[in-house]
Scaffold this motif. Structure first.
Motif, PDB file in Angstrom:
ATOM      1  N   LEU A   3      80.610  53.088 -56.436  1.00 42.07           N
ATOM      2  CA  LEU A   3      79.679  53.114 -55.307  1.00 42.07           C
ATOM      3  C   LEU A   3      78.675  54.239 -55.483  1.00 42.07           C
ATOM      4  O   LEU A   3      79.064  55.401 -55.658  1.00 42.07           O
ATOM      5  CB  LEU A   3      80.435  53.325 -53.992  1.00 42.07           C
ATOM      6  N   ALA A   4      77.395  53.912 -55.413  1.00 40.35           N
ATOM      7  CA  ALA A   4      76.344  54.924 -55.524  1.00 40.35           C
ATOM      8  C   ALA A   4      75.087  54.407 -54.829  1.00 40.35           C
ATOM      9  O   ALA A   4      74.941  53.201 -54.605  1.00 40.35           O
ATOM     10  CB  ALA A   4      76.043  55.241 -56.989  1.00 40.35           C
ATOM     11  N   CYS A   5      74.204  55.335 -54.470  1.00 42.49           N
ATOM     12  CA  CYS A   5      72.911  54.960 -53.866  1.00 42.49           C
ATOM     13  C   CYS A   5      73.113  53.904 -52.782  1.00 42.49           C
ATOM     14  O   CYS A   5      72.484  52.850 -52.787  1.00 42.49           O
ATOM     15  CB  CYS A   5      71.949  54.461 -54.937  1.00 42.49           C
ATOM     16  N   ALA A   6      73.976  54.220 -51.825  1.00 41.80           N
ATOM     17  CA  ALA A   6      74.434  53.225 -50.854  1.00 41.80           C
ATOM     18  C   ALA A   6      73.681  53.251 -49.543  1.00 41.80           C
ATOM     19  O   ALA A   6      74.017  52.480 -48.644  1.00 41.80           O
ATOM     20  CB  ALA A   6      75.925  53.444 -50.576  1.00 41.80           C
ATOM     21  N   GLY A   7      72.639  54.106 -49.418  1.00 42.27           N
ATOM     22  CA  GLY A   7      72.038  54.274 -48.107  1.00 42.27           C
ATOM     23  C   GLY A   7      70.543  54.084 -47.990  1.00 42.27           C
ATOM     24  O   GLY A   7      69.987  54.246 -46.905  1.00 42.27           O
TER      25      GLY A   7
ATOM     26  N   SER B 183      67.303  46.314 -50.819  1.00 44.08           N
ATOM     27  CA  SER B 183      68.373  45.323 -50.778  1.00 44.08           C
ATOM     28  C   SER B 183      69.452  45.712 -51.790  1.00 44.08           C
ATOM     29  O   SER B 183      69.245  46.570 -52.654  1.00 44.08           O
ATOM     30  CB  SER B 183      67.829  43.932 -51.082  1.00 44.08           C
ATOM     31  N   LEU B 184      70.602  45.062 -51.698  1.00 41.63           N
ATOM     32  CA  LEU B 184      71.746  45.427 -52.525  1.00 41.63           C
ATOM     33  C   LEU B 184      71.602  44.921 -53.958  1.00 41.63           C
ATOM     34  O   LEU B 184      71.031  43.856 -54.207  1.00 41.63           O
ATOM     35  CB  LEU B 184      73.029  44.882 -51.909  1.00 41.63           C
ATOM     36  N   THR B 185      72.144  45.716 -54.881  1.00 40.86           N
ATOM     37  CA  THR B 185      72.154  45.365 -56.297  1.00 40.86           C
ATOM     38  C   THR B 185      73.574  45.512 -56.811  1.00 40.86           C
ATOM     39  O   THR B 185      74.222  46.541 -56.593  1.00 40.86           O
ATOM     40  CB  THR B 185      71.226  46.275 -57.114  1.00 40.86           C
TER      41      THR B 185
ATOM     42  N   LEU C 160      77.535  38.248 -51.926  1.00 41.04           N
ATOM     43  CA  LEU C 160      76.092  38.505 -51.826  1.00 41.04           C
ATOM     44  C   LEU C 160      75.266  37.227 -51.792  1.00 41.04           C
ATOM     45  O   LEU C 160      74.043  37.288 -51.589  1.00 41.04           O
ATOM     46  CB  LEU C 160      75.639  39.367 -53.012  1.00 41.04           C
ATOM     47  N   ARG C 161      75.879  36.088 -51.958  1.00 36.11           N
ATOM     48  CA  ARG C 161      75.180  34.820 -52.193  1.00 36.11           C
ATOM     49  C   ARG C 161      74.115  34.519 -51.141  1.00 36.11           C
ATOM     50  O   ARG C 161      73.014  34.065 -51.475  1.00 36.11           O
ATOM     51  CB  ARG C 161      76.211  33.683 -52.238  1.00 36.11           C
ATOM     52  N   ASP C 162      74.419  34.769 -49.895  1.00 32.93           N
ATOM     53  CA  ASP C 162      73.516  34.349 -48.816  1.00 32.93           C
ATOM     54  C   ASP C 162      72.731  35.503 -48.200  1.00 32.93           C
ATOM     55  O   ASP C 162      72.256  35.402 -47.067  1.00 32.93           O
ATOM     56  CB  ASP C 162      74.331  33.632 -47.722  1.00 32.93           C
ATOM     57  N   ARG C 163      72.586  36.595 -48.943  1.00 34.79           N
ATOM     58  CA  ARG C 163      71.777  37.718 -48.455  1.00 34.79           C
ATOM     59  C   ARG C 163      70.869  38.196 -49.587  1.00 34.79           C
ATOM     60  O   ARG C 163      71.143  37.929 -50.758  1.00 34.79           O
ATOM     61  CB  ARG C 163      72.663  38.851 -47.940  1.00 34.79           C
ATOM     62  N   PRO C 164      69.773  38.886 -49.264  1.00 34.99           N
ATOM     63  CA  PRO C 164      68.898  39.378 -50.335  1.00 34.99           C
ATOM     64  C   PRO C 164      69.670  40.298 -51.280  1.00 34.99           C
ATOM     65  O   PRO C 164      70.377  41.206 -50.825  1.00 34.99           O
ATOM     66  CB  PRO C 164      67.816  40.146 -49.578  1.00 34.99           C
ATOM     67  N   HIS C 165      69.547  40.059 -52.568  1.00 35.84           N
ATOM     68  CA  HIS C 165      70.301  40.875 -53.520  1.00 35.84           C
ATOM     69  C   HIS C 165      69.772  40.636 -54.933  1.00 35.84           C
ATOM     70  O   HIS C 165      68.981  39.718 -55.176  1.00 35.84           O
ATOM     71  CB  HIS C 165      71.788  40.516 -53.472  1.00 35.84           C
ATOM     72  N   GLU C 166      70.258  41.450 -55.832  1.00 37.27           N
ATOM     73  CA  GLU C 166      70.014  41.255 -57.262  1.00 37.27           C
ATOM     74  C   GLU C 166      71.326  41.472 -57.995  1.00 37.27           C
ATOM     75  O   GLU C 166      72.092  42.375 -57.648  1.00 37.27           O
ATOM     76  CB  GLU C 166      68.967  42.241 -57.784  1.00 37.27           C
ATOM     77  N   ILE C 167      71.609  40.630 -58.983  1.00 35.79           N
ATOM     78  CA  ILE C 167      72.767  40.833 -59.850  1.00 35.79           C
ATOM     79  C   ILE C 167      72.254  41.123 -61.254  1.00 35.79           C
ATOM     80  O   ILE C 167      71.443  40.365 -61.799  1.00 35.79           O
ATOM     81  CB  ILE C 167      73.695  39.610 -59.840  1.00 35.79           C
ATOM     82  N   ARG C 168      72.721  42.226 -61.800  1.00 39.16           N
ATOM     83  CA  ARG C 168      72.304  42.650 -63.134  1.00 39.16           C
ATOM     84  C   ARG C 168      73.477  42.568 -64.098  1.00 39.16           C
ATOM     85  O   ARG C 168      74.623  42.827 -63.732  1.00 39.16           O
ATOM     86  CB  ARG C 168      71.789  44.090 -63.107  1.00 39.16           C
ATOM     87  N   GLU C 169      73.173  42.241 -65.331  1.00 46.00           N
ATOM     88  CA  GLU C 169      74.195  42.266 -66.361  1.00 46.00           C
ATOM     89  C   GLU C 169      74.572  43.705 -66.692  1.00 46.00           C
ATOM     90  O   GLU C 169      73.821  44.643 -66.441  1.00 46.00           O
ATOM     91  CB  GLU C 169      73.695  41.560 -67.626  1.00 46.00           C
TER      92      GLU C 169
ATOM     93  N   LEU D 112      78.090  48.868 -57.349  1.00 43.79           N
ATOM     94  CA  LEU D 112      77.314  48.410 -56.205  1.00 43.79           C
ATOM     95  C   LEU D 112      76.404  49.528 -55.734  1.00 43.79           C
ATOM     96  O   LEU D 112      76.863  50.633 -55.435  1.00 43.79           O
ATOM     97  CB  LEU D 112      78.239  47.974 -55.063  1.00 43.79           C
ATOM     98  N   THR D 113      75.115  49.235 -55.688  1.00 45.01           N
ATOM     99  CA  THR D 113      74.119  50.155 -55.170  1.00 45.01           C
ATOM    100  C   THR D 113      73.181  49.365 -54.255  1.00 45.01           C
ATOM    101  O   THR D 113      73.268  48.144 -54.155  1.00 45.01           O
ATOM    102  CB  THR D 113      73.278  50.791 -56.293  1.00 45.01           C
ATOM    103  N   ARG D 114      72.284  50.082 -53.632  1.00 42.37           N
ATOM    104  CA  ARG D 114      71.142  49.425 -53.029  1.00 42.37           C
ATOM    105  C   ARG D 114      70.054  49.458 -54.114  1.00 42.37           C
ATOM    106  O   ARG D 114      70.192  48.792 -55.133  1.00 42.37           O
ATOM    107  CB  ARG D 114      70.756  50.096 -51.715  1.00 42.37           C
TER     108      ARG D 114
END
Length: 417
Positions: free
Chosen positions: A234-238, A242-244, A263-272, A295-297
């Motif tokens: 957990l980092a950069c949580a505040g 949107s969430l990454t 996260l499927r139904d909310r704004p987000h990004e998934i990174r490899e 998990l970060t924002r």
């Protein structure tokens, strides 16, 4: 006090402390966290070999300033970012030209003070706003850094919530940065609230509060990582972004699938996964290859205030921390309930009506989803598909699928596979 305000108050309280990878700032931080959680604090002596690293000397600082004619132009007491982390002691009079090689600014962000460290190469320096440097006239300056580097220890802490099984979920937060609110006191605050909300979980949850890199490496060197089934850094949580979610090295670990679903139904990004970032890269190093994501924002270096004095308590919001906490709780709920089942009546569709399963749905607004969930669970419960896979394939909420599995198991139609 609402939990968002409670988390924000904790960020404000922790923010002024001067933290580094060792020293009293980390201890003070953990003492404050320990007022809310039962912590086990570990002290690992200087010189201890931890995997390929060695615990360094401990650094502590009492004061630092650049002064001219008795006036402090750069003052550690006003902002601890003003001193390069791990600076060796200095007490000299220098000209501005001599001093410039030890000064760090952000010319493109002239009002902000950067965050800089030099953990493993002895040096010293100051960080200041470019606007402050531009206003400094030529002449002599008194330069003081009242610090010491001496044998001591590296400090980290754990909070464990015992589960029904010994398999563990780890939640890891770095606690080595000085006055940076989002990076990472917001992550610490979210972890504290998450830990406080766990009640009789299935898994054992271990919360790790440790200095970045060397702290995670030290934890791995001193613990049996084989018991770790899932994990989250957990980092950069505040911040307001949107969430990454950054996947584990595996890319298809259960935690990766869980976060993608939540996260499927909310704004987000998934990174490899990439071997750069926070401590997920330690937990995901090839020898361990744990199912640990991050998990970060807004991710590290993704916002202008990153590693600057702009990352202050006003940069983080109670609403953003609540949103991060909500996703963490939903992820925990999925992890806790995700199982593989075996259909005990696999030849044809069992008669649900005579078992009272259809009647139990009467009047429910989500009756259609609940009925579909039962049919999907029965069809795919072959010991190979877990409930999360079924929920994703059926495009149904995990909670609906898990509730269906509970009902079918109670009726004797499923058993845990």
């Amino acid at each position: 006090m609402p939990e968002g305000d409670r988390m924000h108050a904790l960020v404000r309280r922790l923010y002024p402390l001067c933290r580094s990878i060792t020293g009293d700032g980390v201890r003070e931080t953990l003492a404050i966290v320990g007022e809310q959680l039962d912590l086990t604090v570990h002290e690992v002596p200087t010189g201890t070999q931890v995997l390929d690293w060695t615990v360094p000397q401990e650094w502590n600082i009492r004061d630092a300033h650049i002064s001219r004619d008795g006036e402090r132009i750069v003052d550690f007491q006003a902002l601890n970012l003003h001193v390069v982390g791990y600076s060796v002691p200095v007490h000299r009079t220098m000209t501005l030209d001599e001093l410039r090689g030890h000064l760090h600014t952000l010319p493109d962000q002239p009002s902000l003070v950067p965050y800089r460290t030099s953990y493993y190469a002895p040096t010293w320096g100051f960080c200041l706003a470019q606007a402050t440097l531009d206003a400094m006239p030529d002449g002599d300056y008194e330069v003081v850094i009242d610090s010491d580097l001496a044998d001591g220890s590296l400090t980290y802490a754990e909070h464990v919530v015992p589960g029904q099984v010994d398999d563990e979920v780890i939640v890891s937060c770095h606690v080595c940065h000085p006055s940076l609110a989002n990076d990472n006191m917001a992550g610490v605050a979210v972890a504290v609230e998450l830990a406080k909300s766990l009640r009789n979980p299935y898994y054992t949850y271990r919360f790790i509060f440790a200095p970045g890199t060397i702290g995670a490496i030290t934890w791995l060197a001193r613990n049996d990582a084989a018991r770790v089934r899932h994990g989250l850094v957990l980092a950069c949580a505040g911040d307001r972004g949107s969430l990454t979610y950054k996947q584990s090295r595996r890319g298809d670990a259960e935690i990766d699938r869980v976060l993608a679903h939540v996260l499927r139904d909310r704004p987000h990004e998934i990174r490899e996964f990439s071997p750069y970032g926070y401590d997920e890269r330690q937990y995901c190093s090839p020898g361990y290859n744990l199912g640990v994501g991050s998990l970060t924002r807004t991710p590290y270096a993704g916002y202008p205030e990153y590693h600057t004095s702009g990352d202050d308590p006003d940069f983080v919001t109670p609403e953003s921390m609540v949103d991060t906490l909500t996703v963490c709780r939903e992820a925990v709920d999925v992890l806790e309930r995700n199982r593989r089942y075996v259909n005990m009546s696999p030849y044809g569709e069992p008669q649900l009506g005579r078992r009272g399963l259809y009647e139990s749905l009467g009047g429910r607004s989500d009756a259609k989803d609940a009925q579909l969930a039962m049919l999907w669970v029965l069809n795919l419960s072959d010991g190979d598909h877990d409930l999360l896979t079924i929920a994703d394939r059926a495009r149904l909420p995990f909670q609906a699928v898990a509730a269906a599995a509970d009902a079918l198991a109670a009726a004797g139609l499923l058993k845990v596979g």
